[in-house]
Design a protein around this motif. Sequence first.
Motif, mmCIF file in Angstrom:
data_model
loop_
_atom_site.group_PDB
_atom_site.id
_atom_site.type_symbol
_atom_site.label_atom_id
_atom_site.label_comp_id
_atom_site.label_asym_id
_atom_site.label_seq_id
_atom_site.Cartn_x
_atom_site.Cartn_y
_atom_site.Cartn_z
ATOM 1 N N ASP A 1 0.839 -1.204 0.000
ATOM 2 C CA ASP A 1 0.000 0.000 0.000
ATOM 3 C C ASP A 1 0.871 1.249 0.000
ATOM 4 O O ASP A 1 0.631 2.211 -0.732
ATOM 5 N N ARG A 2 1.911 1.230 0.824
ATOM 6 C CA ARG A 2 2.814 2.374 0.894
ATOM 7 C C ARG A 2 3.741 2.417 -0.311
ATOM 8 O O ARG A 2 4.055 3.493 -0.831
ATOM 9 N N GLY A 3 4.168 1.240 -0.773
ATOM 10 C CA GLY A 3 5.004 1.198 -1.964
ATOM 11 C C GLY A 3 4.291 1.735 -3.192
ATOM 12 O O GLY A 3 4.906 2.394 -4.044
ATOM 13 N N ALA B 1 -2.606 15.396 -6.680
ATOM 14 C CA ALA B 1 -3.713 15.509 -5.725
ATOM 15 C C ALA B 1 -4.215 14.139 -5.285
ATOM 16 O O ALA B 1 -4.500 13.917 -4.095
ATOM 17 N N THR B 2 -4.320 13.201 -6.228
ATOM 18 C CA THR B 2 -4.813 11.862 -5.905
ATOM 19 C C THR B 2 -3.858 11.144 -4.953
ATOM 20 O O THR B 2 -4.276 10.476 -3.997
ATOM 21 N N THR B 3 -2.561 11.301 -5.199
ATOM 22 C CA THR B 3 -1.554 10.647 -4.361
ATOM 23 C C THR B 3 -1.536 11.238 -2.956
ATOM 24 O O THR B 3 -1.497 10.500 -1.958
ATOM 25 N N ILE B 4 -1.575 12.552 -2.853
ATOM 26 C CA ILE B 4 -1.511 13.198 -1.538
ATOM 27 C C ILE B 4 -2.783 12.931 -0.734
ATOM 28 O O ILE B 4 -2.732 12.758 0.497
ATOM 29 N N THR B 5 -3.932 12.837 -1.400
ATOM 30 C CA THR B 5 -5.176 12.500 -0.686
ATOM 31 C C THR B 5 -5.071 11.136 -0.028
ATOM 32 O O THR B 5 -5.438 10.956 1.144
ATOM 33 N N ALA B 6 -4.550 10.146 -0.757
ATOM 34 C CA ALA B 6 -4.376 8.809 -0.179
ATOM 35 C C ALA B 6 -3.377 8.837 0.971
ATOM 36 O O ALA B 6 -3.572 8.195 2.011
ATOM 37 N N ALA B 7 -2.292 9.591 0.805
ATOM 38 C CA ALA B 7 -1.275 9.673 1.856
ATOM 39 C C ALA B 7 -1.847 10.286 3.133
ATOM 40 O O ALA B 7 -1.536 9.835 4.242
ATOM 41 N N ARG B 8 -2.674 11.287 2.990
ATOM 42 C CA ARG B 8 -3.238 11.943 4.181
ATOM 43 C C ARG B 8 -4.161 11.002 4.939
ATOM 44 O O ARG B 8 -4.223 11.058 6.178
ATOM 45 N N LEU B 9 -4.868 10.141 4.222
ATOM 46 C CA LEU B 9 -5.685 9.135 4.917
ATOM 47 C C LEU B 9 -4.791 8.230 5.759
ATOM 48 O O LEU B 9 -5.084 7.957 6.925
ATOM 49 N N GLY B 10 -3.706 7.759 5.160
ATOM 50 C CA GLY B 10 -2.788 6.906 5.909
ATOM 51 C C GLY B 10 -2.175 7.626 7.095
ATOM 52 O O GLY B 10 -2.017 7.047 8.178
#
Length: 389
Positions: free
Chosen positions: A241-243, A298-307
Amino acid sequence: MPATRTLPTPEAVDLIGLTRKLAEKELAPRVTEAEAEERFPRDVFRTLGRAGLLSLPYPEEYGGGGQPYEVYLQVLEEIAAVWSSVGVGVSVHALSCFPLAAFGTDEQKNAWLPDMLGAELLGAYCLSEAHAGSDPAAMRTRAVRDGDDYVLNGAKAWTTHGGHADFYTVMARTSDERSHAISCFLVPADTPGLIADPPERKMGLTGSATATMRLENVRIPAERRIGEEGDGLKIAFAALDRGRLGIAAVATGLAQGALDHAVRYAQEREAFGRPIIEHQGLAFLLADMAAAVQVSHATTITAARLGDEGLPFSYEASIAKLVATDNAMKVTTDAVQVLGGYGYTRDFPVERYMREAKVMQIFEGTNQIQRLIIGRALRKDGRGALRVR
C-alpha cells in the motif's frame, strides 16, 4: 512550472527546498551519463542518506525523519522530476524498512532499525518470483526451520538494488497452505548463499540495478524473522500500500519533469514567426499535460493523508498508483510529441522519460491488478461516492 505544494509545517517547506537544491546540484549533472552507461549511482544514495532523505517517514527515536507520508511523497516527487531511477530507489529503500518498523519487536527495532535508517545502508525488497509476480501467495521460495535458524532456498525476481543492497527483506514460504503460509525475514547482504544474478537489461531506469536474487541454503537466525510465522502476506500487502504511493509519487515527479522540459522547449522553439507555445494546438496539448500532473499529485496526496490519519487507504492507494502511472505514460509520450523529431533523439531527455514511465504501470502491482483491487472494493463496499471518514 514547478508543482504547487501545500505542506503542513515550515520544516516540511525547508525539506522540499533542500531536496530541490540537492536534486539540482547532485543529481541533475550526473543523470544523463549514468543512465546512458547503465551505472548504479550508489554514492548518490549515501548523499541523500546523509541529508536525512532515506528515512523520512520513520520515527525519530530510531533515526528516522518523523515526517508524515504526505511530506515524504512530495520529496520523492522532487527527486524523480530530476532522476527517476533514484526516486524509485528511495521508495524501495523505504519499502524494505517498513516490515521491521511496523511489525518488528522492540528488541528487533532497537538492534537493526537505526542502521537501516542511517545514511550508509541501502535496502532491497524481495517479494516477486518469476512465476508469481501478481500472485505472491504462489511463491516457491521456502524457509525451513532448523533448530534456532531458518534455511532459505529459492529465487526472487525483479529485485531493485539486487547485488548492491546491504540488506534484503525477503518473503518466503514456511507452510504448504495457501493462506498463512508466507513469512518475512531480514537477510544481511553478506549472508553465505545469497547470490545476485547479472542485472536485467531494461528499456528504462537503466541507472537502477534490477536482478534476480538466488538463495542457496541461506541460513539466518530465527530472530531475523519479522512477525509471526504466516504473517508474511499481511506484512507484504501493508508494505505494498505504501510502496504503491511511493511509485505514484515517482510517476508524478517524472511527469512533472517531462512537462517542465516540454514547456521550456515550447517557449524557446519558434515556428511561423513565434514561439510554438503560442500556437493553440500545442498550447492545448501542454494544458492537458499540466492537468494530468496536477490530478496525479492531488490523488496521491489525498491517499497519503488518509494513511497519516490512521485511516484505511488501500483503495485510494490503488487509485493513486493507477492514475499517476497512466498519466505519466501519457504526459511523457506527449512531451516527445511537443519536441517533434528532436524528442525522438537521445540529444534530449524526453525519450528517456517516456521509456522510464512505462515500467511505472507494471511494478508494485500492474495497473490491471490495481483495477482488480478497485473493482473488488466497489463490489464489496459499494464505494462509488466520496465519503467523510
